[in-house]
Every structure is written in structure tokens, then in C-alpha cells.
Enzyme design. Structure first.
Site, PDB file in Angstrom:
ATOM      1  N   TYR A  51       0.873  -1.184   0.000  1.00 37.00           N
ATOM      2  CA  TYR A  51       0.000   0.000   0.000  1.00 37.00           C
ATOM      3  C   TYR A  51       0.897   1.218   0.000  1.00 37.00           C
ATOM      4  O   TYR A  51       1.834   1.291   0.799  1.00 37.00           O
ATOM      5  CB  TYR A  51      -0.882   0.006   1.252  1.00 37.00           C
ATOM      6  CG  TYR A  51      -2.352  -0.069   0.937  1.00 37.00           C
ATOM      7  CD1 TYR A  51      -2.933   0.865   0.082  1.00 37.00           C
ATOM      8  CD2 TYR A  51      -3.166  -1.055   1.480  1.00 37.00           C
ATOM      9  CE1 TYR A  51      -4.277   0.797  -0.237  1.00 37.00           C
ATOM     10  CE2 TYR A  51      -4.516  -1.125   1.171  1.00 37.00           C
ATOM     11  CZ  TYR A  51      -5.072  -0.198   0.314  1.00 37.00           C
ATOM     12  OH  TYR A  51      -6.387  -0.262   0.008  1.00 37.00           O
ATOM     13  N   GLU A  53      -0.166   4.945  -0.338  1.00 40.13           N
ATOM     14  CA  GLU A  53      -0.835   6.240  -0.496  1.00 40.13           C
ATOM     15  C   GLU A  53       0.192   7.368  -0.505  1.00 40.13           C
ATOM     16  O   GLU A  53       1.102   7.401   0.323  1.00 40.13           O
ATOM     17  CB  GLU A  53      -1.823   6.491   0.651  1.00 40.13           C
ATOM     18  CG  GLU A  53      -3.238   6.135   0.270  1.00 40.13           C
ATOM     19  CD  GLU A  53      -3.745   4.948   1.039  1.00 40.13           C
ATOM     20  OE1 GLU A  53      -2.897   4.161   1.513  1.00 40.13           O
ATOM     21  OE2 GLU A  53      -4.976   4.806   1.145  1.00 40.13           O
ATOM     22  N   ASP A 197      -7.512  13.223 -24.590  1.00 46.65           N
ATOM     23  CA  ASP A 197      -7.590  11.826 -24.155  1.00 46.65           C
ATOM     24  C   ASP A 197      -7.032  10.992 -25.300  1.00 46.65           C
ATOM     25  O   ASP A 197      -7.705  10.769 -26.306  1.00 46.65           O
ATOM     26  CB  ASP A 197      -9.059  11.488 -23.872  1.00 46.65           C
ATOM     27  CG  ASP A 197      -9.264  10.027 -23.514  1.00 46.65           C
ATOM     28  OD1 ASP A 197      -8.310   9.226 -23.663  1.00 46.65           O
ATOM     29  OD2 ASP A 197     -10.386   9.676 -23.105  1.00 46.65           O
ATOM     30  N   THR A 223      -4.900   5.537 -21.324  1.00 47.90           N
ATOM     31  CA  THR A 223      -4.795   4.214 -20.720  1.00 47.90           C
ATOM     32  C   THR A 223      -3.454   3.647 -21.156  1.00 47.90           C
ATOM     33  O   THR A 223      -2.820   4.163 -22.085  1.00 47.90           O
ATOM     34  CB  THR A 223      -5.936   3.287 -21.177  1.00 47.90           C
ATOM     35  OG1 THR A 223      -6.049   3.370 -22.595  1.00 47.90           O
ATOM     36  CG2 THR A 223      -7.252   3.671 -20.535  1.00 47.90           C
ATOM     37  N   LYS A 226      -3.890  -0.140 -24.372  1.00 48.61           N
ATOM     38  CA  LYS A 226      -4.423  -0.244 -25.747  1.00 48.61           C
ATOM     39  C   LYS A 226      -3.236  -0.344 -26.714  1.00 48.61           C
ATOM     40  O   LYS A 226      -2.473  -1.299 -26.638  1.00 48.61           O
ATOM     41  CB  LYS A 226      -5.360   0.928 -26.026  1.00 48.61           C
ATOM     42  CG  LYS A 226      -6.600   0.944 -25.110  1.00 48.61           C
ATOM     43  CD  LYS A 226      -7.596   2.003 -25.540  1.00 48.61           C
ATOM     44  CE  LYS A 226      -8.875   1.936 -24.727  1.00 48.61           C
ATOM     45  NZ  LYS A 226      -8.821   2.724 -23.478  1.00 48.61           N
ATOM     46  N   ARG A 232      -3.554  -3.138 -17.762  1.00 52.87           N
ATOM     47  CA  ARG A 232      -4.729  -2.285 -17.574  1.00 52.87           C
ATOM     48  C   ARG A 232      -4.388  -1.210 -16.549  1.00 52.87           C
ATOM     49  O   ARG A 232      -4.183  -1.497 -15.375  1.00 52.87           O
ATOM     50  CB  ARG A 232      -5.918  -3.112 -17.060  1.00 52.87           C
ATOM     51  CG  ARG A 232      -6.456  -4.169 -18.019  1.00 52.87           C
ATOM     52  CD  ARG A 232      -7.070  -3.567 -19.251  1.00 52.87           C
ATOM     53  NE  ARG A 232      -8.126  -2.649 -18.937  1.00 52.87           N
ATOM     54  CZ  ARG A 232      -9.435  -2.874 -19.109  1.00 52.87           C
ATOM     55  NH1 ARG A 232      -9.834  -4.026 -19.596  1.00 52.87           N
ATOM     56  NH2 ARG A 232     -10.324  -1.973 -18.807  1.00 52.87           N
TER      57      ARG A 232
HETATM   58  N1  DSN Z   1     -13.706   0.631 -23.651  1.00 51.23           N
HETATM   59  C1  DSN Z   1     -12.747   1.351 -24.460  1.00 51.23           C
HETATM   60  C2  DSN Z   1     -12.932   1.127 -25.907  1.00 51.23           C
HETATM   61  O1  DSN Z   1     -13.263   0.016 -26.277  1.00 51.23           O
HETATM   62  O2  DSN Z   1     -12.721   2.018 -26.696  1.00 51.23           O
HETATM   63  C3  DSN Z   1     -12.728   2.805 -24.160  1.00 51.23           C
HETATM   64  O3  DSN Z   1     -12.525   2.997 -22.826  1.00 51.23           O
END
Ligand code: DSN
Length: 413
Positions: A51, A53, A197, A223, A226, A232
Site C-alpha cells: 500500500y 498512499e 484523451d 490508458t 491499448k 490495464r
Molecule cells: N472501452 C474502451 C474502448 O473500447 O474504446 C474505451 O474505454
């Protein structure tokens, strides 16, 4: 026998089954990818036991010597990869990262301006279904109905009319690059924060296959799982003057302790993205998407905007006489996994829309190239013409699995 197999054969069996599924199907969910074995290993380490914080050097618990070093490593790699002044690697995922930006720069009821969900925006860009649309006054820009492209004159008009606190650029389903210089100019004229984003295309930015929003934007979220090929998780990159506001918004504003094992996985993924071969990967993702878009067009598929210049393709299936959902279900039976999706000017329900969205990040990670794109287009065309013929679709699935056998999946031994 692994510890997991010994302790919990039920869970072990599901993990093995998912491995086989990921190996034997063509995964074209535009937001998914395969991490390397090294990233998977980093995520399954004793950093799960901690942990932390706070931030490196300013934690609320003792015993942080290795957590601090790990987080600083991830931060330094993130800054180097994207040329950012400040990086926060703690957001649990994309939605909390985006919410942290709202918390840092806006108050409930303030106006924000982002891309309409049904035109390719994200839920957290002010959709009424999301907290961002319930707690903020969200105004949306849409794609130009004729070109299906972003209309910067319209974005400027809306920004000057509504004077938002945040101008949001970014998408989950727009197959073209964004003009960050134009967004910057609009934000300057309207006197608002430019928030990009880049979750979908961060890996393309890292590999030099997409313009980098970081020099233009006040704040950039992404994120890490991707196109970037990490675990994740998420990151926020911003100008130094916003560093305090962003850090406070993530912790203690929204989150408790960071997920340290995920931070380790992010550090590994960023290290991989800094290597020259990642640039080849990113360029191949786009080359594959363009090749597949060309093949699908030849077969009479109607591509939104007429093609792609990133990693994703959005198809309006109206011309094929099949809605998106039955097509996606049939394609899954044929071993091709993607998602049904709304298209600009959608006339159907979001749960049963007119289109499908697909992307090339995962298949490029396993080494698919231009000749495989032709095969995928052939299979997609055949499957969409036989959505109710399970035997026919199962026949395609066998051919798909045979092709996949020649392309081992990263991370699976
Ligand atoms: N769920 C994602 C997507 O498939 O584009 C976006 O957060």
C-alpha cells in the site's frame, strides 16, 4: 504444476481456456492488445502486497523504498517517451484518469465541450450516462454530416459560444488523426484548458505513427493497455504548472493507494515502447489498418470517413443489410472478435446499432501483415453474408484458427 493449478484448478482452467481462445481467434477489438510476457510477469509480483498512499518521497506509510523507485522509474520513462513535463502513473484506468482532470480543473455544473459519444467520443467526455454528463454541463461537437470528419469551425463556434472550462479532444471510435494545433488555437481563443484523451492512439504517438498531443495540450490522459501494450492502467501527462492540481486530484481526490504491481507493468511497457522496434510496431499497426480498410472497401463495406489513418476502422453496415450486433455475433462465431458500434448519424439504439468497430493493434502484435489483411476481409465479407448459418461460420472459424496457429501470441507460452 503451477501454484495456481495446485491451489485453484478451477481458476487455472479458465486462464488456460482464455489463453487458447486468445491464441485461436483474430482479436480485433480496437482497444485491446497483447502485453509481453515481461509485462505480465511484472504485474504478478510482490508489488501486489503493498500500500503506498501518496507519491514517491511523500507517502503515508513506511516501507516504500522499492515502491518509490518503481514509481519514479515509470514516471521518468513516461516523461521521456512522450516529452512530458510531468507524469502521474497512478490512475487505476482511463475513466478515473479523465475524472481526475475534471476534478483538477472544473467544478460541478461547469461547462465542458467534447466529442459526441455516438460520433466516436467516450462516455467520460460528458455523456449523460456518465458522472461527467450528470455532474457537468456537457456540450458536444459532432462530425460533419457530409465528410464524417471533425469540423474545426464548428468546434470553434461551440467553444466561443459556450466558453467551456475544458475542451476535450480524443475519441474511442474516430479513424482519423486529430489536428492538435487547431484544438490548441481554439482553446486559447476560448480561454479554456485543452484536455486530450489519447487512450486509443498513445502507442501510435509513442512509435511516431501519430502526432503527439503533449506539446499542445495542458493535460493528456491515456490508458496504458491499448496501442501502448501495457497492463490495464492509465497515466496523466501535463505541464508542470498543472502538476500539483493533477496529483491532488488523483490522490487524495479520487483514489487511495496506487496499484504498485500495475505500476511495475507500466514501467516495463514504457521501457519496451522506448525501444526502436516499437516504432516499427506502431507503423505496422497503421499500415495493416489501411490495408484492411482498402480490402473491405473493395468488398462493398462502407467505412466511416472512407478509410483510416490510425489503428481503427468504423463500418456502417447499412449497405450490407445487417445491423452491427448480429454481424458482431456472427463474426465471433467465425473466430473474428470485434464490437458492434454506433455510427455518426446513428438511427438505431446504442445496444443494437448500425455499425461495427475493429482495430489492428492486437493482430499486429502477433505479427499479422498485409497478406493476412486480405484474408480477414474475405472472411468478414463471407461471414456478414451468412449471419444465420452457424455451420458456415464454424467453417470460417476453423480456417481462422489454422492461420492463428502460425502466429504465436505474445505473453502466452
Ligand atoms: N472501452 C474502451 C474502448 O473500447 O474504446 C474505451 O474505454
Amino acid at each position: 504444476m503451477s501454484a495456481l493449478d495446485r491451489n485453484d484448478p478451477e481458476v487455472f482452467k479458465l486462464v488456460k481456456s482464455e489463453e487458447a481462445y486468445q491464441q485461436s481467434t483474430i482479436r480485433m477489438i480496437a482497444s485491446e492488445n497483447y502485453t509481453s510476457k515481461a509485462v505480465l510477469e511484472a504485474c504478478g509480483t510482490v508489488f501486489q502486497n503493498k500500500y503506498s498512499e501518496g507519491y514517491p518521497g511523500a507517502r503515508f506509510y513506511q516501507g516504500q523504498v522499492n515502491c518509490d523507485a518503481m514509481e519514479l522509474l515509470a514516471i521518468e520513462r513516461a516523461k521521456k517517451l512522450f516529452g512530458a513535463e510531468h507524469a502521474n502513473v497512478q490512475p487505476y484506468s482511463g475513466s478515473p484518469a479523465n475524472l481526475a482532470v475534471y476534478l483538477a480543473f472544473a467544478k460541478p455544473g461547469d461547462t465542458v465541450l467534447g466529442l459526441n459519444l455516438s460520433h466516436g467520443g467516450h462516455l467520460t467526455h460528458g455523456s449523460k450516462a456518465s458522472a461527467t454528463g450528470k455532474w457537468f454541463n456537457a456540450v458536444h461537437y459532432s462530425l460533419n454530416p457530409e465528410t464524417e470528419l471533425l469540423d474545426y469551425d464548428e468546434i470553434r463556434r461551440l467553444a466561443l459560444e459556450h466558453k467551456p472550462k475544458l475542451l476535450i479532444a480524443g475519441h474511442s471510435a474516430y479513424p482519423r488523426q486529430l489536428d492538435f494545433a487547431k484544438f490548441r488555437a481554439i482553446a486559447d481563443e476560448a480561454g479554456c484548458i485543452l484536455f486530450v484523451d489519447m487512450a486509443h492512439f498513445a502507442g501510435l504517438v509513442a512509435g511516431g505513427a501519430h502526432d503527439n498531443p503533449v506539446p499542445y495540450a495542458d493535460v493528456v490522459t491515456t490508458t496504458t493497455h491499448k496501442t501502448l501494450r501495457g497492463p490495464r492502467g492509465a497515466m496523466i501527462l501535463c505541464k508542470e504548472i498543472h502538476a500539483k492540481a493533477i496529483d491532488k486530484a488523483v490522490f487524495p481526490g479520487l483514489q487511495g493507494g496506487p496499484h504498485n504491481a500495475t505500476t511495475a507493468g507500466i514501467a516495463v511497457a514504457l521501457g519496451e515502447a522506448l525501444k526502436p522496434e516499437f516504432s516499427t510496431y506502431a507503423k505496422n499497426v497503421v499500415a495493416n489498418a489501411k490495408a484492411l480498410a482498402g480490402e473491405l472497401t473493395k468488398k462493398g463495406f462502407k467505412l466511416v470517413t472512407g478509410g483510416t489513418d490510425n489503428h481503427l476502422i468504423l463500418i456502417d453496415l447499412t449497405t450490407k443489410g445487417v445491423p452491427g450486433k448480429p454481424a458482431a455475433v456472427a463474426l465471433e462465431k467465425a473466430g473474428i472478435v470485434l464490437n458492434y458500434n454506433t455510427v455518426p448519424g446513428e438511427t438505431r439504439k446504442p445496444s443494437d446499432p448500425s455499425g461495427i468497430r475493429l482495430g489492428t493493434p492486437s493482430i499486429t502484435s502477433r505479427g499479422f501483415g498485409i497478406s493476412e489483411m486480405k484474408k480477414i476481409a474475405d472472411w468478414m465479407d463471407a461471414a456478414v453474408a451468412h449471419v444465420e448459418d452457424d455451420a458456415f461460420l464454424a467453417g470460417i472459424a476453423k480456417e481462422v484458427a489454422a492461420l492463428c496457429a502460425g502466429f504465436p501470441v505474445p505473453g502466452i507460452e
